[in-house]
Design a protein around this motif. Sequence first.
Motif, PDB file in Angstrom:
ATOM      1  N   ASN A   1       4.078  -8.054  -2.275  1.00 47.28           N
ATOM      2  CA  ASN A   1       3.654  -8.364  -1.108  1.00 47.28           C
ATOM      3  C   ASN A   1       3.424  -6.896  -0.546  1.00 47.28           C
ATOM      4  O   ASN A   1       2.359  -6.321   0.188  1.00 47.28           O
ATOM      5  CB  ASN A   1       3.997  -9.452  -0.990  1.00 47.28           C
ATOM      6  CG  ASN A   1       3.947 -10.750  -1.127  1.00 47.28           C
ATOM      7  OD1 ASN A   1       2.856 -10.733  -2.207  1.00 47.28           O
ATOM      8  ND2 ASN A   1       4.058 -12.097  -1.016  1.00 47.28           N
TER       9      ASN A   1
ATOM     10  N   GLU B   1       0.431  -4.820   0.670  1.00 46.83           N
ATOM     11  CA  GLU B   1      -0.680  -5.038   1.851  1.00 46.83           C
ATOM     12  C   GLU B   1      -1.019  -3.645   2.456  1.00 46.83           C
ATOM     13  O   GLU B   1      -1.986  -3.181   2.446  1.00 46.83           O
ATOM     14  CB  GLU B   1       0.104  -5.912   2.938  1.00 46.83           C
ATOM     15  CG  GLU B   1       0.406  -6.831   2.946  1.00 46.83           C
ATOM     16  CD  GLU B   1       0.894  -7.782   3.625  1.00 46.83           C
ATOM     17  OE1 GLU B   1       1.728  -7.215   4.599  1.00 46.83           O
ATOM     18  OE2 GLU B   1       1.174  -9.050   3.768  1.00 46.83           O
TER      19      GLU B   1
ATOM     20  N   HIS C   1       5.714  -4.845   7.428  1.00 49.31           N
ATOM     21  CA  HIS C   1       4.936  -5.559   6.098  1.00 49.31           C
ATOM     22  C   HIS C   1       6.249  -6.137   4.985  1.00 49.31           C
ATOM     23  O   HIS C   1       5.924  -7.191   4.413  1.00 49.31           O
ATOM     24  CB  HIS C   1       4.182  -4.132   4.974  1.00 49.31           C
ATOM     25  CG  HIS C   1       3.205  -3.713   5.962  1.00 49.31           C
ATOM     26  ND1 HIS C   1       2.986  -3.165   6.685  1.00 49.31           N
ATOM     27  CD2 HIS C   1       1.798  -4.036   5.907  1.00 49.31           C
ATOM     28  CE1 HIS C   1       1.905  -2.275   7.299  1.00 49.31           C
ATOM     29  NE2 HIS C   1       0.977  -3.768   6.151  1.00 49.31           N
TER      30      HIS C   1
END
Length: 246
Positions: A148, A152, A175
């Motif tokens: 993820n 991002e 992040h």
Amino acid sequence: MNFKENINPKKLPKHIAIIMDGNGRWAKKQGLMRVRGHEKGTKAVREVVEASAELGVENLTLYAFSTENWNRPKVEVDMLMRLLVSSLKKEIKTLQDNNIKLNAIGCLDTLPPKAFKELQEVIEKTSSNNRMTLTLALSYGSREELCNMVKEIANEVAAGEFSSKDIDESVINKHLYTRNLPDVDLLIRTSGEQRISNFLLWQIAYAELYFSEILWPDYRREDLYEAIYNYQNRERRFGKTSEQLS
């Protein structure tokens, strides 16, 4: 030895993470269903949370339910989700009395609606507490977290928000699910197993690893004190030599 009396309050780990392992094996040894082990494990959670706060530990993260745990028998998963809801309701007083803030990391939107709602309510009610942050890793998997993070950052680079040349450790940290937490100093795993099991792979880069033979339902504050005492008697070099540290 009285480990608590020998703990140096100035050298406490700022972030302790625990892989709470052994509930099922504890139940099997007692001739009980696995679910009884999970229920018994809630007492160990309470003891460790209270002991950590009393010592002055700033951050405690518990591996409560992994992404892989969804593959367990449905009856066990359903029970674990019900136990999560009931435990949150029961422990709100403990959190408030000890000035503990609840946090959660993982794919929380995959939790059953009732569990997710209860979790968010307790997080909101304890949001102003500041003695210690208790983080529950729920439906959590470190590889998924890292995937993820990459997505991002890639999307932000593609959108022109910054260049790929600007990517460093601080950008990656921002992040991750743990963006508001420091790196782990001490990682504890119970039950004798000696593996990480897809837990906080980035965050434990320089953590001290401590493996206990004790099954999680039997884990008590004295066992936590021993782990912290052991941690304080290790030399953390972070790539340097002993001579450089001295």
